[in-house]
Design a protein around this motif. Structure first.
Motif, PDB file in Angstrom:
ATOM      1  N   LEU A 171       0.850  -1.203   0.000  1.00 49.93           N
ATOM      2  CA  LEU A 171       0.000   0.000   0.000  1.00 49.93           C
ATOM      3  C   LEU A 171       0.879   1.245   0.000  1.00 49.93           C
ATOM      4  O   LEU A 171       1.803   1.361   0.819  1.00 49.93           O
ATOM      5  N   PHE A 172       0.603   2.177  -0.922  1.00 48.80           N
ATOM      6  CA  PHE A 172       1.174   3.514  -0.810  1.00 48.80           C
ATOM      7  C   PHE A 172       0.105   4.357  -0.130  1.00 48.80           C
ATOM      8  O   PHE A 172      -0.923   4.665  -0.716  1.00 48.80           O
ATOM      9  N   CYS A 173       0.334   4.656   1.135  1.00 45.11           N
ATOM     10  CA  CYS A 173      -0.754   5.137   1.998  1.00 45.11           C
ATOM     11  C   CYS A 173      -0.855   6.662   2.030  1.00 45.11           C
ATOM     12  O   CYS A 173       0.070   7.350   2.454  1.00 45.11           O
ATOM     13  N   ASN A 174      -1.989   7.162   1.567  1.00 44.09           N
ATOM     14  CA  ASN A 174      -2.283   8.592   1.628  1.00 44.09           C
ATOM     15  C   ASN A 174      -3.616   8.845   2.298  1.00 44.09           C
ATOM     16  O   ASN A 174      -4.287   9.828   2.016  1.00 44.09           O
ATOM     17  N   HIS A 175      -3.989   7.943   3.181  1.00 43.74           N
ATOM     18  CA  HIS A 175      -5.252   8.141   3.892  1.00 43.74           C
ATOM     19  C   HIS A 175      -5.104   9.293   4.890  1.00 43.74           C
ATOM     20  O   HIS A 175      -4.041   9.500   5.471  1.00 43.74           O
ATOM     21  N   ILE A 176      -6.197  10.017   5.059  1.00 45.19           N
ATOM     22  CA  ILE A 176      -6.200  11.184   5.943  1.00 45.19           C
ATOM     23  C   ILE A 176      -7.378  11.087   6.908  1.00 45.19           C
ATOM     24  O   ILE A 176      -8.345  10.360   6.640  1.00 45.19           O
ATOM     25  N   THR A 177      -7.287  11.803   8.017  1.00 42.12           N
ATOM     26  CA  THR A 177      -8.332  11.688   9.030  1.00 42.12           C
ATOM     27  C   THR A 177      -9.113  13.001   9.150  1.00 42.12           C
ATOM     28  O   THR A 177      -8.567  14.084   8.983  1.00 42.12           O
ATOM     29  N   ILE A 178     -10.386  12.881   9.442  1.00 40.26           N
ATOM     30  CA  ILE A 178     -11.276  14.033   9.318  1.00 40.26           C
ATOM     31  C   ILE A 178     -11.181  15.013  10.502  1.00 40.26           C
ATOM     32  O   ILE A 178     -11.248  16.224  10.310  1.00 40.26           O
ATOM     33  N   ILE A 179     -11.032  14.496  11.703  1.00 42.38           N
ATOM     34  CA  ILE A 179     -11.147  15.385  12.866  1.00 42.38           C
ATOM     35  C   ILE A 179     -10.032  16.449  12.907  1.00 42.38           C
ATOM     36  O   ILE A 179     -10.326  17.644  13.072  1.00 42.38           O
ATOM     37  N   PRO A 180      -8.735  16.076  12.731  1.00 46.72           N
ATOM     38  CA  PRO A 180      -7.700  17.122  12.717  1.00 46.72           C
ATOM     39  C   PRO A 180      -7.915  18.138  11.591  1.00 46.72           C
ATOM     40  O   PRO A 180      -7.552  19.300  11.722  1.00 46.72           O
ATOM     41  N   THR A 181      -8.526  17.667  10.500  1.00 46.11           N
ATOM     42  CA  THR A 181      -8.785  18.549   9.368  1.00 46.11           C
ATOM     43  C   THR A 181      -9.824  19.613   9.743  1.00 46.11           C
ATOM     44  O   THR A 181      -9.651  20.799   9.481  1.00 46.11           O
ATOM     45  N   ILE A 182     -10.899  19.177  10.371  1.00 45.37           N
ATOM     46  CA  ILE A 182     -11.932  20.132  10.810  1.00 45.37           C
ATOM     47  C   ILE A 182     -11.351  21.082  11.852  1.00 45.37           C
ATOM     48  O   ILE A 182     -11.601  22.291  11.834  1.00 45.37           O
ATOM     49  N   GLU A 281       1.238  16.476   4.749  1.00 44.73           N
ATOM     50  CA  GLU A 281       1.121  17.670   3.925  1.00 44.73           C
ATOM     51  C   GLU A 281      -0.120  17.630   3.044  1.00 44.73           C
ATOM     52  O   GLU A 281      -0.435  16.612   2.452  1.00 44.73           O
ATOM     53  N   TRP A 282      -0.819  18.765   2.972  1.00 45.25           N
ATOM     54  CA  TRP A 282      -2.024  18.886   2.156  1.00 45.25           C
ATOM     55  C   TRP A 282      -1.770  19.906   1.070  1.00 45.25           C
ATOM     56  O   TRP A 282      -1.122  20.922   1.302  1.00 45.25           O
ATOM     57  N   ARG A 283      -2.327  19.640  -0.112  1.00 49.11           N
ATOM     58  CA  ARG A 283      -2.213  20.649  -1.158  1.00 49.11           C
ATOM     59  C   ARG A 283      -3.026  21.879  -0.760  1.00 49.11           C
ATOM     60  O   ARG A 283      -4.169  21.764  -0.331  1.00 49.11           O
ATOM     61  N   GLY A 284      -2.396  23.030  -0.866  1.00 49.29           N
ATOM     62  CA  GLY A 284      -3.094  24.288  -0.614  1.00 49.29           C
ATOM     63  C   GLY A 284      -3.238  24.643   0.851  1.00 49.29           C
ATOM     64  O   GLY A 284      -3.510  25.780   1.204  1.00 49.29           O
ATOM     65  N   LEU A 285      -3.110  23.675   1.744  1.00 45.98           N
ATOM     66  CA  LEU A 285      -3.326  23.958   3.170  1.00 45.98           C
ATOM     67  C   LEU A 285      -2.043  23.833   3.984  1.00 45.98           C
ATOM     68  O   LEU A 285      -1.980  24.250   5.135  1.00 45.98           O
ATOM     69  N   GLY A 286      -1.012  23.243   3.392  1.00 47.09           N
ATOM     70  CA  GLY A 286       0.236  23.037   4.126  1.00 47.09           C
ATOM     71  C   GLY A 286       0.167  21.810   5.012  1.00 47.09           C
ATOM     72  O   GLY A 286      -0.683  20.934   4.824  1.00 47.09           O
ATOM     73  N   SER A 287       1.052  21.779   6.002  1.00 44.38           N
ATOM     74  CA  SER A 287       1.134  20.609   6.863  1.00 44.38           C
ATOM     75  C   SER A 287       0.114  20.710   8.002  1.00 44.38           C
ATOM     76  O   SER A 287      -0.036  21.756   8.611  1.00 44.38           O
ATOM     77  N   ILE A 288      -0.612  19.617   8.246  1.00 41.95           N
ATOM     78  CA  ILE A 288      -1.573  19.593   9.361  1.00 41.95           C
ATOM     79  C   ILE A 288      -1.168  18.460  10.308  1.00 41.95           C
ATOM     80  O   ILE A 288      -0.999  17.311   9.886  1.00 41.95           O
ATOM     81  N   ASP A 289      -1.001  18.795  11.568  1.00 42.49           N
ATOM     82  CA  ASP A 289      -0.559  17.819  12.570  1.00 42.49           C
ATOM     83  C   ASP A 289      -1.521  16.630  12.657  1.00 42.49           C
ATOM     84  O   ASP A 289      -2.734  16.804  12.703  1.00 42.49           O
ATOM     85  N   GLN A 290      -0.960  15.449  12.724  1.00 45.36           N
ATOM     86  CA  GLN A 290      -1.707  14.201  12.950  1.00 45.36           C
ATOM     87  C   GLN A 290      -2.914  14.029  12.043  1.00 45.36           C
ATOM     88  O   GLN A 290      -3.935  13.486  12.440  1.00 45.36           O
ATOM     89  N   SER A 291      -2.784  14.512  10.797  1.00 39.59           N
ATOM     90  CA  SER A 291      -3.930  14.455   9.893  1.00 39.59           C
ATOM     91  C   SER A 291      -3.844  13.273   8.933  1.00 39.59           C
ATOM     92  O   SER A 291      -4.772  13.029   8.169  1.00 39.59           O
TER      93      SER A 291
END
Lengths: 377, 85
Positions: A171-182, A281-291
């Protein structure tokens, strides 16, 4: 189709729209600007544009299109890593259809495929595992992305691969989690959101409990919403009703599939396979901790990042691209300098133009010509 | 990406692998139902309406809750015309 048609009923939609207009008249426009409701999920963005829901609402209510389209927030460097993996001669690189069109700094996966790389579009992660069984002499990599909705199916493919001892699958893992994003949205100084439409299908997995902090700590209303036009209208009404009543609660409009505690077995599969990354790292948003998440040590043999050398270079978006500002709701899609000219769904510069759930692609498809909605029959 | 579609489980393909045949708008395809087996075995899932995503049934659709959501809309309609309190 059952559970779809009844939630598209125009007569009921008209009643809801009228009620929303009456309700908004009761909410004092305290801040001299529209009430801003963020729909977190790209599926909602699509529904809003497809049915012209924004245009049905009073001017005092504005949707801010959130970051919940996994394809749209994929950074360019990550796409370059995918292309590099796909171009290895021993690799069959598999992923969802949306992901192959995202531009990297050199090319997209689709372009790599046209040039000879073995890139396969699959419907489900288990289809990628089946590829590995059929091609024992090749290395099959599944590029997994998405929030908690897609995570359990990726997890299950890895659990099955490990159980069966399949050695040529990773797996090349790019899964992200919703709560840190919100949380990042709530903490952003650029944004002053009044409420949220919660992501319906993510919530089938995680439940509604993880959103409690939004109401309790940030004092914002949130309604978990379904994806048909009536669902979105009703959820919008529920958020506005909370604002009118000066309440901040977690409400669930999508109770036909979302339960307070989510799906236990799906959460267990996620916990078995994944652990949090320190940052992502997110496109357009930069780095988000534990996301973001990565594979646990027990699954290291199935981790493409450990199995192959992945460069992991971060590459800045093209200067003309304003995806970040659109993602944060600072500008509207059509206000971007390259919208509809250099950047179109056929030749996307920015990732928001790629997926039908991206705000720019949805705006381009449904609202561009007239500025008003075209409602499909 | 997170799209899910409603479908109905019509038969079991392979109970050991939790594989069921699901009818989605007239099209039948095998779907993994292992995330639904917390409260009952696969054999008892035939006939259930489920939300399908990426080859898995993510959750059951609750007919009573669906009806309740629509009822709330009806009530909103019936309230119309009454003066604001």
């Amino acid at each position: 189709m059952k559970y779809v048609d009844e939630f598209r009923d125009p007569a009921r939609a008209r009643i809801l729209v009228e009620e929303i207009h009456r309700l908004v008249a009761r909410i004092p426009a305290a801040r001299g600007r529209p009430l801003q409701i963020m729909e977190v999920c790209g599926g909602h963005t699509h529904t809003i544009f497809r049915y012209g829901i924004q245009q049905m609402l009073p001017e005092e209510v504005e949707y801010v299109h959130g970051p919940g389209c996994p394809v749209c927030v994929l950074p360019m460097g990550r796409v370059d890593d995918c292309v590099a993996l796909a171009e290895r001669p021993e690799v069959i690189f598999s992923t969802f259809g949306d992901a192959v069109r995202v531009p990297g700094s050199r090319k997209s996966l689709l372009k790599a495929k046209a040039e000879g790389a073995d890139v396969r579009i699959v419907y489900a992660p288990l289809d990628a595992l089946a590829l590995a069984r059929r091609h024992p002499d090749r290395e099959v990599i599944f590029f997994g992305l998405g929030f908690e909705t897609t995570m359990p199916s990726t997890a299950m493919a890895l659990i099955q691969a490990r159980k069966a001892g399949i050695g040529n699958f990773s797996l090349f893992c790019n899964h992200i989690t919703i709560i840190p994003t919100i949380k990042a949205m709530l903490d952003s100084p650029d944004l002053q959101l009044d409420g949220f439409l919660g992501p319906g299908h993510v919530s089938t997995v995680i439940g509604t409990r993880p959103y409690d902090f939004i109401a309790r700590d940030y004092r914002r209303p949130i309604t978990v919403a379904g994806f048909e036009p009536l669902d979105v209208l009703q959820s919008t009404y529920m958020v506005l009703k909370q604002l009118a009543d000066r309440r901040c609660e977690v409400e669930n409009q999508y109770a036909r599939v979302v339960r307070r505690d989510g799906n236990g077995p799906a959460l267990a599969a996620i916990a078995e396979v994944f652990e949090l990354r320190e940052f992502f790292e997110w496109r357009g948003l930069g780095s988000i901790d534990q996301s973001g998440v990565r594979l646990r040590a027990a699954y290291a043999a199935y981790d493409a990042e450990r199995k192959f050398a992945v460069a992991n270079i971060s590459i800045a978006d093209p200067k003309s691209c304003q995806c970040g500002e659109v993602l944060k709701g600072i500008i509207k899609p059509h206000q971007c300098k390259v919208f509809g000219t250099a950047c179109t769904p056929e030749t996307p510069l920015g990732s928001l133009m790629v997926s039908s759930e991206g705000a720019c692609a949805a705006h381009y498809s449904y609202a561009r010509r007239t500025g008003s909605p075209t409602v499909p029959a | 990406m997170c799209l899910g579609v409603p479908g109905q489980i019509v038969s079991l393909v392979n109970p050991e692998e939790a594989l069921a045949m699901v009818d989605v708008g007239g099209v039948r395809r095998p779907v993994n139902v292992s995330f639904l087996l917390e409260d009952r075995p696969a054999q008892e899932c035939v006939g259930d309406w489920v939300l399908v995503h990426a080859g898995f049934a993510l959750t059951r659709i609750d007919a009573e809750e669906a009806a309740r959501t629509l009822e709330l809309l009806e009530e909103l309609g019936e309230m119309r015309g009454e003066p604001d309190a």
